[in-house]
Design an enzyme around this catalytic site. Structure first.
Site, short mmCIF file in Angstrom:
data_model
loop_
_atom_site.label_atom_id
_atom_site.label_comp_id
_atom_site.label_asym_id
_atom_site.label_seq_id
_atom_site.Cartn_x
_atom_site.Cartn_y
_atom_site.Cartn_z
N ASP A 23 30.54 -13.01 -24.14
CA ASP A 23 31.70 -12.36 -24.76
C ASP A 23 32.99 -12.56 -23.99
OD1 ASP A 23 29.88 -11.36 -26.64
OD2 ASP A 23 29.41 -9.65 -25.36
N LYS A 47 34.71 -17.22 -25.93
CA LYS A 47 34.38 -18.64 -26.17
C LYS A 47 34.79 -19.06 -27.58
CE LYS A 47 30.10 -17.68 -25.17
NZ LYS A 47 30.23 -16.31 -24.66
N GLY A 48 34.62 -18.13 -28.54
CA GLY A 48 34.97 -18.44 -29.93
C GLY A 48 36.45 -18.76 -30.05
N ALA A 70 24.40 -14.66 -30.69
CA ALA A 70 25.80 -14.83 -30.32
C ALA A 70 26.71 -14.11 -31.31
CB ALA A 70 26.15 -16.31 -30.31
N GLY A 71 27.87 -13.76 -30.85
CA GLY A 71 28.90 -13.20 -31.73
C GLY A 71 30.22 -13.74 -31.23
N HIS A 72 30.79 -14.71 -31.94
CA HIS A 72 32.03 -15.35 -31.50
C HIS A 72 33.15 -14.97 -32.46
CE1 HIS A 72 29.66 -18.69 -29.18
NE2 HIS A 72 29.36 -17.47 -28.80
N ARG A 125 4.59 -24.64 -27.97
CA ARG A 125 4.21 -25.67 -28.94
C ARG A 125 3.58 -25.12 -30.20
NH1 ARG A 125 1.57 -28.90 -24.10
NH2 ARG A 125 0.94 -26.75 -23.78
N GLN A 154 26.26 -17.30 -25.33
CA GLN A 154 25.82 -16.55 -24.14
C GLN A 154 26.62 -17.03 -22.91
OE1 GLN A 154 22.95 -17.83 -26.31
NE2 GLN A 154 23.58 -16.01 -27.38
N THR A 192 18.80 -14.34 -21.59
CA THR A 192 18.37 -14.83 -22.89
C THR A 192 17.32 -15.91 -22.65
OG1 THR A 192 19.18 -15.45 -25.08
CG2 THR A 192 20.18 -16.60 -23.19
N PRO A 204 28.40 -0.54 -26.96
CA PRO A 204 29.50 -0.55 -25.99
C PRO A 204 29.15 -1.51 -24.85
CG PRO A 204 28.51 1.65 -26.20
CD PRO A 204 27.72 0.73 -27.07
N ASP A 246 45.95 -9.91 -20.93
CA ASP A 246 46.80 -8.84 -21.47
C ASP A 246 46.15 -7.46 -21.34
OD1 ASP A 246 45.10 -10.29 -23.44
OD2 ASP A 246 45.59 -8.59 -24.72
P1 GDP Z 1 32.57 -14.81 -27.28
O1 GDP Z 1 31.22 -14.31 -27.59
O2 GDP Z 1 32.67 -15.41 -25.92
O3 GDP Z 1 33.13 -15.73 -28.33
O4 GDP Z 1 33.53 -13.53 -27.26
P2 GDP Z 1 33.55 -12.31 -28.35
O5 GDP Z 1 34.19 -12.80 -29.58
O6 GDP Z 1 32.21 -11.69 -28.44
O7 GDP Z 1 34.45 -11.25 -27.57
C1 GDP Z 1 35.74 -11.57 -27.17
C2 GDP Z 1 36.71 -10.57 -27.83
O8 GDP Z 1 37.95 -10.67 -27.21
C3 GDP Z 1 36.98 -10.86 -29.30
O9 GDP Z 1 37.21 -9.64 -29.95
C4 GDP Z 1 38.25 -11.71 -29.27
O10 GDP Z 1 39.01 -11.61 -30.46
C5 GDP Z 1 38.97 -11.09 -28.12
N1 GDP Z 1 39.83 -12.00 -27.34
C6 GDP Z 1 39.62 -13.29 -26.99
N2 GDP Z 1 40.60 -13.73 -26.18
C7 GDP Z 1 41.43 -12.68 -25.99
C8 GDP Z 1 42.62 -12.47 -25.21
O11 GDP Z 1 43.10 -13.36 -24.50
N3 GDP Z 1 43.18 -11.22 -25.26
C9 GDP Z 1 42.66 -10.21 -26.01
N4 GDP Z 1 43.27 -9.02 -25.99
N5 GDP Z 1 41.54 -10.36 -26.75
C10 GDP Z 1 40.95 -11.58 -26.73
P1 IMO Z 2 27.90 -14.49 -26.94
O1 IMO Z 2 27.67 -15.92 -27.34
C1 IMO Z 2 26.55 -11.04 -24.67
C2 IMO Z 2 22.22 -10.59 -24.13
C3 IMO Z 2 21.57 -9.40 -24.80
C4 IMO Z 2 20.44 -9.11 -23.81
C5 IMO Z 2 20.00 -10.52 -23.41
C6 IMO Z 2 18.80 -11.04 -24.18
O2 IMO Z 2 28.56 -13.67 -28.00
O3 IMO Z 2 28.58 -14.40 -25.62
P2 IMO Z 2 18.50 -11.98 -26.64
O4 IMO Z 2 18.71 -11.32 -27.98
O5 IMO Z 2 19.31 -13.21 -26.43
O6 IMO Z 2 17.05 -12.21 -26.32
O7 IMO Z 2 18.99 -10.87 -25.56
O8 IMO Z 2 21.13 -11.36 -23.63
N1 IMO Z 2 23.00 -11.48 -25.02
C7 IMO Z 2 24.34 -11.50 -25.06
N2 IMO Z 2 25.25 -10.75 -24.42
N3 IMO Z 2 26.95 -12.03 -25.49
C8 IMO Z 2 26.05 -12.81 -26.12
O9 IMO Z 2 26.42 -13.89 -26.85
C9 IMO Z 2 24.67 -12.54 -25.95
N4 IMO Z 2 23.53 -13.09 -26.43
C10 IMO Z 2 22.52 -12.44 -25.83
O10 IMO Z 2 22.46 -8.32 -24.91
O11 IMO Z 2 20.96 -8.48 -22.67
MG MG Z 3 30.26 -12.57 -28.22
#
Ligand code: GDP
Ligand code: IMO
Ligand code: MG
Length: 427
Positions: free
Chosen positions: A13, A16-17, A39-41, A142, A223, A238, A303, A332
């Protein structure tokens, strides 16, 4: 040729997205190489916010071909839900390519993920519950089901039946759960075949040809380094290889084809799920960071645990991923603090460590040693060049750069596509 990897340097998080999308216009292919819909991007374009779980973030750039590599585990139900959800918002995904060798997350992997976590109780990993770990376990064992298998009904029936013979014994006898019907699982998978057919291809061949032709291929990590099954805080990790080296095994391109490796680092630290996190702030300071950064999971809504920037964490990622650049995000969010602490060492049983310790037992006993940098109060979200930043913000960035030992080439000052400072060109 230009092969560029984007990799998370902390516990996920990091943004990366956004970074992937940011580079999108100059990219020909964006490849997911590991993980699944755990993942959640998030990508923010104007007023629109997109949360991508399985599709590469490149889908939002029209000229870019999105690719799901062999290293990904694919839940086909989720895939089509995501494609249809985007189509309803006017984003067409008609050019997606999926590796014939990618493994499938089936209904039984999801059930096993959830019951295993429940069974572990206090020792749970805190997984996303999407079946990712069990699908990778079957791959290594396998007994996995691959994308190509859904085009051969008799093979698919045999493979699902063989897998379920073992899983059902476990589900019924150990976990006291109902057995899962092999025919139902098989029929569900066969039901996806016609939609998958035009997408399935030899993605390794496509990507190698693209690199031969001088195209730009971006490997979008999911991740992060410290969730890697080898280098992360095992067992709280993971089940795949999200590190930069995983881009090669997860897509079928050799290491010499990678030219840039961009580590994404949040200007502070977060983690979801269980596992050691030496800098975790369990007080109101942590809560203030969580609220300021909107630190709630994109996938599960949990959270996120919060702490200050940990230089040891990012430095280790810099080394093992051989980062060429760092993209510092969410700077920021740190606006408004008088002093900003940064972790520069750990005290472990009375001894100072300047690098992450070798063993998990030591990490569990690590107490952070902080350096305090000056904060700033100015709103930096409209800054578009390094010089637009207040002097103390510049010093914060420069100090982080020194600690990590890799140049900071991009800085995020907000979630929007345009809220980025490019210090050095990333492509
Ligand atoms: P990812 O899993 O690495 O793609 O990251 P996530 O999307 O899960 O979480 C990053 C969060 O931070 C998202 O809500 C983005 O919209 C937000 N974000 C990314 N870059 C910035 C930044 O430079 N500033 C702020 N305030 N938010 C950002
Ligand atoms: P992105 O790509 C944050 C964490 C889970 C748990 C561990 C194992 O958005 O950064 P899993 O379901 O993969 O077997 O869970 O890894 N986890 C992440 N934490 N961002 C992610 O992806 C994650 N993908 C898995 O919370 O601790
Ligand atoms: Mg994420």
């Amino acid at each position: 040729m230009t092969g560029v990897v984007i990799v998370g340097t902390q516990w996920g998080d990091e943004g990366k997205g956004k970074a992937t999308d940011q580079l999108g216009e100059r990219v020909d292919y964006v490849v997911r190489y590991s993980g699944g819909n755990n993942a959640g991007h998030t990508v923010v374009v104007g007023d629109e916010k997109y949360a991508l779980h399985l599709l590469p973030s490149g889908v939002l750039n029209k000229n870019c071909t999105p690719v799901i590599g062999n290293g990904v585990v694919v839940d086909l139900g989720v895939l089509f839900e995501e494609i249809d959800g985007l189509a309803a918002r006017g984003v067409s995904i008609d050019h997606l390519l999926i590796s014939a060798n990618a493994h499938i997350i089936t209904a039984y992997h999801q059930v096993i993920d959830r019951v295993t976590e429940r069974f572990l109780g206090k020792r749970k990993i805190g997984t996303t519950g999407r079946g990712v770990g069990p699908a990778y376990a079957d791959k290594v064992n396998r007994m996995g089901i691959r994308i190509q298998d859904i085009f051969d009904e008799s093979i698919l029936r045999q493979k699902v039946a063989a897998a379920l013979e073992q899983k059902n014994a476990l589900l019924v006898k150990v976990y006291n759960r109902p057995a899962i019907s092999a025919n139902e699982v098989t029929d569900q998978l066969l039901g996806y075949a016609e939609r998958v057919r035009p997408m399935m291809t030899d993605t390794a061949a496509v990507l190698n040809d693209a690199l031969d032709d001088g195209k730009v291929v971006l490997f979008e990590g999911a991740q992060a380094h410290h969730l890697d099954v080898d280098f992360g805080t095992y067992p709280y990790v993971t089940s795949s290889s999200p590190i930069a080296a995983g881009a090669c095994t997860g897509s079928g391109v050799g290491p010499t084809r990678i030219d840039r490796i961009i580590g994404i680092a949040k200007a502070y630290t977060t983690r979801v799920g269980e596992g050691p996190f030496p800098g975790e702030l369990l007080d109101e300071v942590g809560e203030r960071l969580r609220q300021a950064g909107g630190e709630f999971g994109t996938t599960t809504g949990r959270p996120r645990r919060c702490g200050w920037f940990d230089a040891l964490v990012v430095r280790q990622a810099a080394r093992i991923n051989a980062l060429t650049d760092v993209f510092l995000t969410k700077l920021d969010v740190l606006t408004g603090w008088d002093k900003i602490p940064v972790i520069v060492g750990y005290d472990i049983n009375g001894r100072r460590h300047d690098a992450m310790p070798m063993t998990q037992t030591e990490l569990h006993h690590a107490t952070p040693i902080y350096e305090y940098l000056d904060g700033w109060t100015e709103d930096i979200s409209a800054a578009r060049s390094f010089d637009d930043l207040p002097a103390t913000t510049q010093t914060y960035v420069r100090r982080l750069e020194e600690m990590v030992g890799v140049r900071i080439s991009g800085i995020g000052v907000g979630p929007g596509r345009e809220q980025t400072i490019v210090v050095h060109d990333l492509l």
